[in-house]
Motif scaffolding. Structure first.
Motif, PDB file in Angstrom:
ATOM      1  N   ALA A  59       0.821  -1.073  -0.028  1.00  0.00           N
ATOM      2  CA  ALA A  59       0.079  -0.156  -0.057  1.00  0.00           C
ATOM      3  C   ALA A  59       0.801   1.157  -0.047  1.00  0.00           C
ATOM      4  N   ALA A  60       0.668   2.270  -0.766  1.00  0.00           N
ATOM      5  CA  ALA A  60       1.179   3.403  -0.705  1.00  0.00           C
ATOM      6  C   ALA A  60       0.499   4.646  -0.321  1.00  0.00           C
ATOM      7  N   VAL A  61       1.167   5.165   0.978  1.00  0.00           N
ATOM      8  CA  VAL A  61       0.723   6.499   1.702  1.00  0.00           C
ATOM      9  C   VAL A  61       1.608   7.397   1.613  1.00  0.00           C
ATOM     10  N   SER A  62       1.246   8.708   2.205  1.00  0.00           N
ATOM     11  CA  SER A  62       2.212   9.703   2.088  1.00  0.00           C
ATOM     12  C   SER A  62       2.916   9.613   3.292  1.00  0.00           C
ATOM     13  N   GLY A  63       4.106  10.289   3.569  1.00  0.00           N
ATOM     14  CA  GLY A  63       5.005  10.288   4.648  1.00  0.00           C
ATOM     15  C   GLY A  63       4.254  10.945   5.832  1.00  0.00           C
ATOM     16  N   GLU A  64       3.610  12.135   5.352  1.00  0.00           N
ATOM     17  CA  GLU A  64       2.872  12.755   6.502  1.00  0.00           C
ATOM     18  C   GLU A  64       1.710  11.856   7.114  1.00  0.00           C
ATOM     19  N   PHE A 187      12.587  29.069   1.737  1.00  0.00           N
ATOM     20  CA  PHE A 187      11.411  28.669   2.347  1.00  0.00           C
ATOM     21  C   PHE A 187      11.458  27.192   2.809  1.00  0.00           C
ATOM     22  N   ILE A 188      11.899  27.001   4.230  1.00  0.00           N
ATOM     23  CA  ILE A 188      11.910  25.801   4.774  1.00  0.00           C
ATOM     24  C   ILE A 188      10.622  25.088   5.020  1.00  0.00           C
ATOM     25  N   PRO A 189      10.381  23.923   4.331  1.00  0.00           N
ATOM     26  CA  PRO A 189       8.924  23.333   4.607  1.00  0.00           C
ATOM     27  C   PRO A 189       8.513  22.963   5.983  1.00  0.00           C
ATOM     28  N   GLN A 190       7.537  22.530   6.235  1.00  0.00           N
ATOM     29  CA  GLN A 190       7.086  22.050   7.727  1.00  0.00           C
ATOM     30  C   GLN A 190       7.801  20.746   7.917  1.00  0.00           C
ATOM     31  N   GLY A 191       8.066  19.970   7.118  1.00  0.00           N
ATOM     32  CA  GLY A 191       8.737  18.366   7.525  1.00  0.00           C
ATOM     33  C   GLY A 191       7.676  17.519   7.027  1.00  0.00           C
ATOM     34  N   LEU A 192       8.276  16.357   6.421  1.00  0.00           N
ATOM     35  CA  LEU A 192       7.602  15.051   6.246  1.00  0.00           C
ATOM     36  C   LEU A 192       6.857  15.224   4.945  1.00  0.00           C
ATOM     37  N   THR A 193       6.951  16.274   4.085  1.00  0.00           N
ATOM     38  CA  THR A 193       6.268  16.561   2.950  1.00  0.00           C
ATOM     39  C   THR A 193       7.121  16.135   1.631  1.00  0.00           C
ATOM     40  N   GLY A 194       6.281  15.412   0.662  1.00  0.00           N
ATOM     41  CA  GLY A 194       7.180  14.817  -0.490  1.00  0.00           C
ATOM     42  C   GLY A 194       7.422  13.445  -0.516  1.00  0.00           C
ATOM     43  N   PHE A 195       7.037  12.650   0.789  1.00  0.00           N
ATOM     44  CA  PHE A 195       7.600  11.361   0.794  1.00  0.00           C
ATOM     45  C   PHE A 195       6.516  10.242   0.546  1.00  0.00           C
ATOM     46  N   VAL A 196       6.756   9.085  -0.366  1.00  0.00           N
ATOM     47  CA  VAL A 196       5.776   8.371  -0.390  1.00  0.00           C
ATOM     48  C   VAL A 196       6.252   6.891   0.070  1.00  0.00           C
ATOM     49  N   LEU A 209      12.659  -6.540  -3.431  1.00  0.00           N
ATOM     50  CA  LEU A 209      12.009  -5.158  -3.768  1.00  0.00           C
ATOM     51  C   LEU A 209      13.224  -4.183  -3.127  1.00  0.00           C
ATOM     52  N   ASN A 210      13.984  -4.645  -2.264  1.00  0.00           N
ATOM     53  CA  ASN A 210      14.894  -3.765  -1.401  1.00  0.00           C
ATOM     54  C   ASN A 210      15.688  -2.802  -2.282  1.00  0.00           C
ATOM     55  N   ARG A 211      15.959  -3.431  -3.535  1.00  0.00           N
ATOM     56  CA  ARG A 211      16.737  -2.717  -4.274  1.00  0.00           C
ATOM     57  C   ARG A 211      16.191  -1.435  -4.819  1.00  0.00           C
ATOM     58  N   PHE A 212      14.907  -1.386  -4.866  1.00  0.00           N
ATOM     59  CA  PHE A 212      13.914  -0.135  -5.128  1.00  0.00           C
ATOM     60  C   PHE A 212      13.960   0.918  -4.152  1.00  0.00           C
ATOM     61  N   ASN A 213      14.398   0.648  -2.914  1.00  0.00           N
ATOM     62  CA  ASN A 213      14.349   1.583  -1.906  1.00  0.00           C
ATOM     63  C   ASN A 213      15.205   2.594  -2.330  1.00  0.00           C
ATOM     64  N   ASP A 214      14.787   4.012  -1.710  1.00  0.00           N
ATOM     65  CA  ASP A 214      15.545   5.100  -1.978  1.00  0.00           C
ATOM     66  C   ASP A 214      16.194   5.525  -0.506  1.00  0.00           C
ATOM     67  N   ASN A 215      17.459   5.229  -0.371  1.00  0.00           N
ATOM     68  CA  ASN A 215      17.923   5.281   0.880  1.00  0.00           C
ATOM     69  C   ASN A 215      18.038   6.794   1.488  1.00  0.00           C
ATOM     70  N   GLY A 216      18.175   7.715   0.297  1.00  0.00           N
ATOM     71  CA  GLY A 216      18.128   9.179   0.705  1.00  0.00           C
ATOM     72  C   GLY A 216      17.023   9.586   1.267  1.00  0.00           C
ATOM     73  N   ALA A 217      15.897   9.165   0.623  1.00  0.00           N
ATOM     74  CA  ALA A 217      14.417   9.559   1.084  1.00  0.00           C
ATOM     75  C   ALA A 217      14.367   8.893   2.636  1.00  0.00           C
ATOM     76  N   LYS A 218      14.625   7.883   2.840  1.00  0.00           N
ATOM     77  CA  LYS A 218      14.433   6.995   4.107  1.00  0.00           C
ATOM     78  C   LYS A 218      15.171   7.614   5.148  1.00  0.00           C
ATOM     79  N   ILE A 219      16.541   8.155   4.933  1.00  0.00           N
ATOM     80  CA  ILE A 219      17.386   8.859   5.737  1.00  0.00           C
ATOM     81  C   ILE A 219      16.605  10.158   6.204  1.00  0.00           C
ATOM     82  N   ALA A 220      16.162  10.829   5.074  1.00  0.00           N
ATOM     83  CA  ALA A 220      15.609  12.411   5.241  1.00  0.00           C
ATOM     84  C   ALA A 220      14.277  12.276   6.199  1.00  0.00           C
ATOM     85  N   PHE A 221      13.300  11.138   5.992  1.00  0.00           N
ATOM     86  CA  PHE A 221      12.222  10.821   6.654  1.00  0.00           C
ATOM     87  C   PHE A 221      12.550  10.750   8.155  1.00  0.00           C
TER      88      PHE A 221
END
Length: 353
Positions: A59-64, A187-196, A209-221
């Motif tokens: 299931a795909a949900v937003s990070g927020e 304009f610093i955003p409020q955080g946790l936006t842009g993540f799926v 499936l692990n090879r599709f994981n974006d590690n940069g996004a994971k760390i930022a989240f």
């Protein structure tokens, strides 16, 4: 011949956060060993329930949404590449060129303050004040566009995801994080936006499936989630938080262009040799006063291996910064220090808390 693995991915069709579009694009880019079937649901809550009932593999949900609704029955399987978390200003001109005393519609309390910081002459109103609607869906944004065309307002601020859903074309201007023009504010955003986030039932095993994981996004989240968890709910609407994995070369070019001594000193050793490694994690936190006149900010850069400990230190610095800037300090006769008033007013005087 290798078999093709078919996976059903559930995603909300009525979501305004761009999940459906991003997941649909992702499903088209996976390699020939996978076949991803995107199945639309009513909303994120329905998506979660259908996943638990076994009606989908992922299931795909937003990070927020996930940050607010973590469920022990499911697990995070992977992060998609982060979409640009900044908002956009829909107007004929960039913010700095909007006519004097112009009117801009923005719902985020933080963005309102950031706009006033850049242009104190502007009037920033909410969508409730402008069109009597709180939720900015396509219908509401269409009404705002009509006001803009009729020159009753000069522009309005919406998410990138919403802009992509609009049935009409408009000029948009990024309210950006990184300075590209010297006089512009960040304009610093409020955080946790842009993540799926793609989640699965507990026990779902599919290591391929692990090879599709974006590690940069994971760390930022994880870093933004950690930082936001230490901010009081009362002031959270006025706080911007952003974490990002960036290449050292890009950071240096920006720092050298705008003579950012703090960043340059953190990336170059005393003997003028650039530090090792190709990437750094950048974390920015800021709070803006009610009138946009005063900003409290922390901006730090560190190696990915030092991420958790560095953010812990940032949180300590942040609390000390708030203590110093948002409270009155009585006279200390023993240390010969005069009484001082708070530097940063979070709330208007009549709403002081």
């Amino acid at each position: 011949m290798d078999s093709v693995q078919s996976l059903d991915v559930l995603v909300a069709s009525e979501s305004l956060d761009g999940c459906l579009l991003q997941v649909s694009k992702f499903a088209q880019t996976v390699d020939s060993h996978f076949s991803m079937n995107v199945k639309e649901t009513e909303n994120h809550e329905d998506t979660l329930l259908q996943l638990i009932d076994g009606k989908g593999d992922l299931a795909a949900v937003s990070g927020e949404w996930w940050a607010r609704n973590e469920d022990e029955r499911v697990q995070v399987k992977l992060f998609l590449p982060r979409k640009d978390p900044t908002l956009v200003l829909v107007s004929e001109d960039k913010l700095e060129y909007i006519p004097k005393n112009g009117v801009v519609v923005a719902n985020s309390p933080l963005i309102k303050r950031q706009i006033l910081r850049a242009r104190r002459d502007l009037s920033v109103v909410s969508s409730v004040q402008a069109i009597n609607k709180e939720i900015l869906d396509v219908e509401a944004v269409t009404a705002l566009e009509d006001l803009r065309i009729d020159q009753e307002i000069n522009g309005y601020v919406i998410s990138r995801a919403m802009h992509e859903l609009l049935p009409f074309k408009t000029r948009r201007h990024t309210l950006g994080i990184h300075k590209r023009v010297e006089e512009r504010f960040k304009f610093i955003p409020q955080g946790l936006t842009g993540f799926v986030v793609l989640i699965s039932r507990k026990g779902f095993q599919n290591h391929s499936l692990n090879r599709f994981n974006d590690n940069g996004a994971k760390i930022a989240f994880e870093l933004e989630y950690m930082a936001l968890g230490h901010i009081d709910n009362e002031i959270r609407p006025f706080v911007g938080v952003h974490a990002e994995q960036r290449k050292i070369g890009t950071i240096l070019k920006e720092a050298e262009k705008y003579q950012s001594k703090q960043i340059l000193s953190s990336l170059i050793q005393p003997n003028q040799i650039k530090l090792d490694g190709k990437i750094r994690i950048e974390v920015i936190m800021e709070i803006v006063s009610y009138d946009g006149r005063v900003t409290g900010k922390i901006e730090r850069m560190f190696k990915p291996d030092d991420a958790i400990s560095s953010v812990r230190n940032i949180i300590i610095e942040w609390n000390n910064l708030l203590e110093t800037m948002t409270k009155d300090h009585p006279e200390e006769k023993r240390r010969n220090l005069p009484a001082t008033q708070r530097i940063l007013q979070i709330y208007p005087p009549e709403n002081k808390k």
